[in-house]
Design a protein around this motif. Sequence first.
Motif, PDB file in Angstrom:
ATOM      1  N   ASN A   1       0.943  -1.113   0.000  1.00 27.99           N
ATOM      2  CA  ASN A   1      -0.127   0.160  -0.098  1.00 27.99           C
ATOM      3  C   ASN A   1       0.861   1.114  -0.021  1.00 27.99           C
ATOM      4  O   ASN A   1       0.571   2.324  -0.812  1.00 27.99           O
ATOM      5  CB  ASN A   1      -0.919  -0.147   1.267  1.00 27.99           C
ATOM      6  N   ALA A   2       1.934   1.237   0.817  1.00 28.06           N
ATOM      7  CA  ALA A   2       2.978   2.236   0.963  1.00 28.06           C
ATOM      8  C   ALA A   2       3.729   2.389  -0.416  1.00 28.06           C
ATOM      9  O   ALA A   2       3.805   3.557  -0.938  1.00 28.06           O
ATOM     10  CB  ALA A   2       3.795   2.403   2.107  1.00 28.06           C
ATOM     11  N   LEU A   3       4.233   1.430  -0.951  1.00 25.39           N
ATOM     12  CA  LEU A   3       4.824   1.245  -2.315  1.00 25.39           C
ATOM     13  C   LEU A   3       4.086   1.747  -3.366  1.00 25.39           C
ATOM     14  O   LEU A   3       4.687   2.915  -4.195  1.00 25.39           O
ATOM     15  CB  LEU A   3       5.360  -0.064  -2.599  1.00 25.39           C
ATOM     16  N   PHE A   4       2.948   1.485  -3.628  1.00 27.24           N
ATOM     17  CA  PHE A   4       2.082   1.875  -4.822  1.00 27.24           C
ATOM     18  C   PHE A   4       1.352   3.010  -4.456  1.00 27.24           C
ATOM     19  O   PHE A   4       1.062   3.763  -5.273  1.00 27.24           O
ATOM     20  CB  PHE A   4       1.020   0.658  -5.256  1.00 27.24           C
ATOM     21  N   GLY A   5       1.353   3.508  -3.214  1.00 36.22           N
ATOM     22  CA  GLY A   5       0.461   4.685  -2.930  1.00 36.22           C
ATOM     23  C   GLY A   5      -1.009   4.671  -3.011  1.00 36.22           C
ATOM     24  O   GLY A   5      -1.525   5.209  -3.501  1.00 36.22           O
ATOM     25  N   TRP A   6      -1.680   3.534  -2.737  1.00 34.01           N
ATOM     26  CA  TRP A   6      -2.947   3.212  -3.151  1.00 34.01           C
ATOM     27  C   TRP A   6      -3.832   4.033  -1.925  1.00 34.01           C
ATOM     28  O   TRP A   6      -4.795   4.147  -2.347  1.00 34.01           O
ATOM     29  CB  TRP A   6      -3.288   1.631  -2.965  1.00 34.01           C
ATOM     30  N   GLU A   7      -3.532   4.148  -0.782  1.00 34.09           N
ATOM     31  CA  GLU A   7      -4.037   4.912   0.223  1.00 34.09           C
ATOM     32  C   GLU A   7      -5.269   4.202   0.658  1.00 34.09           C
ATOM     33  O   GLU A   7      -6.469   4.537   0.712  1.00 34.09           O
ATOM     34  CB  GLU A   7      -4.038   6.411  -0.184  1.00 34.09           C
ATOM     35  N   LEU A   8      -5.396   2.871   0.822  1.00 38.81           N
ATOM     36  CA  LEU A   8      -6.719   2.099   1.016  1.00 38.81           C
ATOM     37  C   LEU A   8      -7.015   2.300   2.625  1.00 38.81           C
ATOM     38  O   LEU A   8      -6.235   2.631   3.398  1.00 38.81           O
ATOM     39  CB  LEU A   8      -6.162   0.539   1.010  1.00 38.81           C
ATOM     40  N   SER A   9      -8.120   1.988   2.985  1.00 34.50           N
ATOM     41  CA  SER A   9      -8.717   1.990   4.251  1.00 34.50           C
ATOM     42  C   SER A   9      -8.436   0.921   4.906  1.00 34.50           C
ATOM     43  O   SER A   9      -7.861  -0.284   4.548  1.00 34.50           O
ATOM     44  CB  SER A   9     -10.386   2.128   4.052  1.00 34.50           C
ATOM     45  N   ALA A  10      -8.370   0.975   6.309  1.00 41.27           N
ATOM     46  CA  ALA A  10      -7.990  -0.112   7.119  1.00 41.27           C
ATOM     47  C   ALA A  10      -8.939  -1.306   6.744  1.00 41.27           C
ATOM     48  O   ALA A  10      -8.352  -2.436   6.683  1.00 41.27           O
ATOM     49  CB  ALA A  10      -8.090   0.163   8.555  1.00 41.27           C
ATOM     50  N   ASN A  11     -10.087  -1.174   6.514  1.00 40.13           N
ATOM     51  CA  ASN A  11     -10.905  -2.362   6.040  1.00 40.13           C
ATOM     52  C   ASN A  11     -10.519  -2.911   4.731  1.00 40.13           C
ATOM     53  O   ASN A  11     -10.679  -4.208   4.659  1.00 40.13           O
ATOM     54  CB  ASN A  11     -12.383  -1.933   5.938  1.00 40.13           C
ATOM     55  N   GLN A  12     -10.191  -2.199   3.974  1.00 37.56           N
ATOM     56  CA  GLN A  12      -9.680  -2.594   2.490  1.00 37.56           C
ATOM     57  C   GLN A  12      -8.249  -3.465   2.733  1.00 37.56           C
ATOM     58  O   GLN A  12      -8.216  -4.503   2.356  1.00 37.56           O
ATOM     59  CB  GLN A  12      -9.455  -1.462   1.475  1.00 37.56           C
ATOM     60  N   LEU A  13      -7.429  -2.840   3.550  1.00 35.33           N
ATOM     61  CA  LEU A  13      -6.194  -3.723   3.942  1.00 35.33           C
ATOM     62  C   LEU A  13      -6.461  -5.086   4.443  1.00 35.33           C
ATOM     63  O   LEU A  13      -5.923  -6.045   4.426  1.00 35.33           O
ATOM     64  CB  LEU A  13      -5.289  -2.756   4.898  1.00 35.33           C
ATOM     65  N   SER A  14      -7.446  -5.019   5.410  1.00 33.60           N
ATOM     66  CA  SER A  14      -7.802  -6.310   6.259  1.00 33.60           C
ATOM     67  C   SER A  14      -8.368  -7.308   5.207  1.00 33.60           C
ATOM     68  O   SER A  14      -8.001  -8.501   5.216  1.00 33.60           O
ATOM     69  CB  SER A  14      -9.031  -6.045   7.032  1.00 33.60           C
ATOM     70  N   ILE A  15      -9.063  -6.631   4.023  1.00 36.00           N
ATOM     71  CA  ILE A  15      -9.586  -7.728   3.249  1.00 36.00           C
ATOM     72  C   ILE A  15      -8.254  -8.417   2.322  1.00 36.00           C
ATOM     73  O   ILE A  15      -8.366  -9.599   1.928  1.00 36.00           O
ATOM     74  CB  ILE A  15     -10.756  -6.966   2.400  1.00 36.00           C
ATOM     75  N   LEU A  16      -7.706  -7.398   1.934  1.00 39.15           N
ATOM     76  CA  LEU A  16      -6.316  -7.824   1.071  1.00 39.15           C
ATOM     77  C   LEU A  16      -5.525  -8.740   1.942  1.00 39.15           C
ATOM     78  O   LEU A  16      -5.025  -9.786   1.450  1.00 39.15           O
ATOM     79  CB  LEU A  16      -5.719  -6.747   0.396  1.00 39.15           C
ATOM     80  N   SER A  17      -5.436  -8.399   3.278  1.00 34.01           N
ATOM     81  CA  SER A  17      -4.482  -9.468   4.025  1.00 34.01           C
ATOM     82  C   SER A  17      -5.001 -10.779   4.248  1.00 34.01           C
ATOM     83  O   SER A  17      -4.184 -11.750   4.338  1.00 34.01           O
ATOM     84  CB  SER A  17      -4.252  -8.661   5.406  1.00 34.01           C
ATOM     85  N   ARG A  18      -6.498 -10.873   4.308  1.00 34.06           N
ATOM     86  CA  ARG A  18      -7.065 -12.233   4.518  1.00 34.06           C
ATOM     87  C   ARG A  18      -6.894 -12.964   3.224  1.00 34.06           C
ATOM     88  O   ARG A  18      -6.870 -14.376   3.458  1.00 34.06           O
ATOM     89  CB  ARG A  18      -8.503 -11.810   4.609  1.00 34.06           C
TER      90      ARG A  18
END
Length: 337
Positions: A137-154
């Motif tokens: 997220n930091a590398l690409f600069g996506w600026e995702l929300s915590a919920n979106q990061l949680s979905i991708l981590s899952r």
Amino acid sequence: MNKADVISRVLGDKHKILPRNPTGKAFAPSNIALCKYWGKRNQELNLPVTSSLSISLGNKGTDTDIAICSDGFDHVIVNDQIIQPDSTFGKRLQHFLDLFRAAPDLFFKINVKTNIPIGAGLASSASGFASLVQSLNALFGWELSANQLSILSRLGSGSAARSIWQGFVEWHVGLHANGMDSHGESIATQWPEVCVGLVIVSDTEKKISSREAMQRTVATSPLYAAWPAKVAADLVLLKQAIQQQDFALLGKTAEWNALAMHATMLSAWPAVTYALPETVVMMEKIWRLRAEGLPVYFTQDAGPNLKLLFLGKDVGDIKKYFPQVEIIKPFYPLQRT
Ligand code: PMV
């Protein structure tokens, strides 16, 4: 729907953009489930049969540094060791990274440092995937929300959905087949007195992956049918315990939930057991100390190690009876070294 579809849905237009930054870095804590996730309703998307609830482990977890590279392959280093691309872990990571290659010639250099034993049921994959997704997220600069990061981590590891936050976290089972509502949520309550103790019985790799053990349990255990109702009841009790800061209720519910989960595995065929003889000796010791008046409880995941639950006031006794224990205070300000 597969992983790539979910990623397209989460990232939208950002899916094919090239990294905005040359590097990205992130830390994610490990988490220990007090009410376990055991069983998937969708293997591809790591969608669970039930909700679950965990406590994150403060500064115990994984740091990931990621940079772009054009060598034609990914470089992965974990705790100063090069990961071979054809190893089980190397392949798993490769498949996950393939999902995020915005161009065919985009490769990554990844440096992972973890301060918990890997693969011994101490949730290293949870903090690993949560920190990897946040570093992407930091590398690409996506600026995702915590919920979106949680979905991708899952998508990397189910329990990683909870490692996006510190403190108590509930991972909602979700209703949708695409899993867009199956993500973690932070429970705001702070409870600084709660401590977690790691007692390492063995730090060797587990014999059977949690993925395989879950699948076998769901497919063959006659006790699995009772598991969703147990989880539903335990989630209510744990939330009540957290809200009222009732430690006896928290400890009893967490310990009983872990034992019930292991009972479903023991009744699978072929049976799955993660306990070693030392694990059982330690359980007996905990039960004896509790009978003598020390409020200490345990939980156990897909490995032989027990995690103790106790209060700050009892640290002295815990150190006395478990000299090898590593004490974690999840609610104290993070001290990163
Ligand atoms: O996320 P996985 O596939 O590592 O599975 C985690 C399973 C348990 O640790 C046993 C339970 C949990 O909720 O963390």
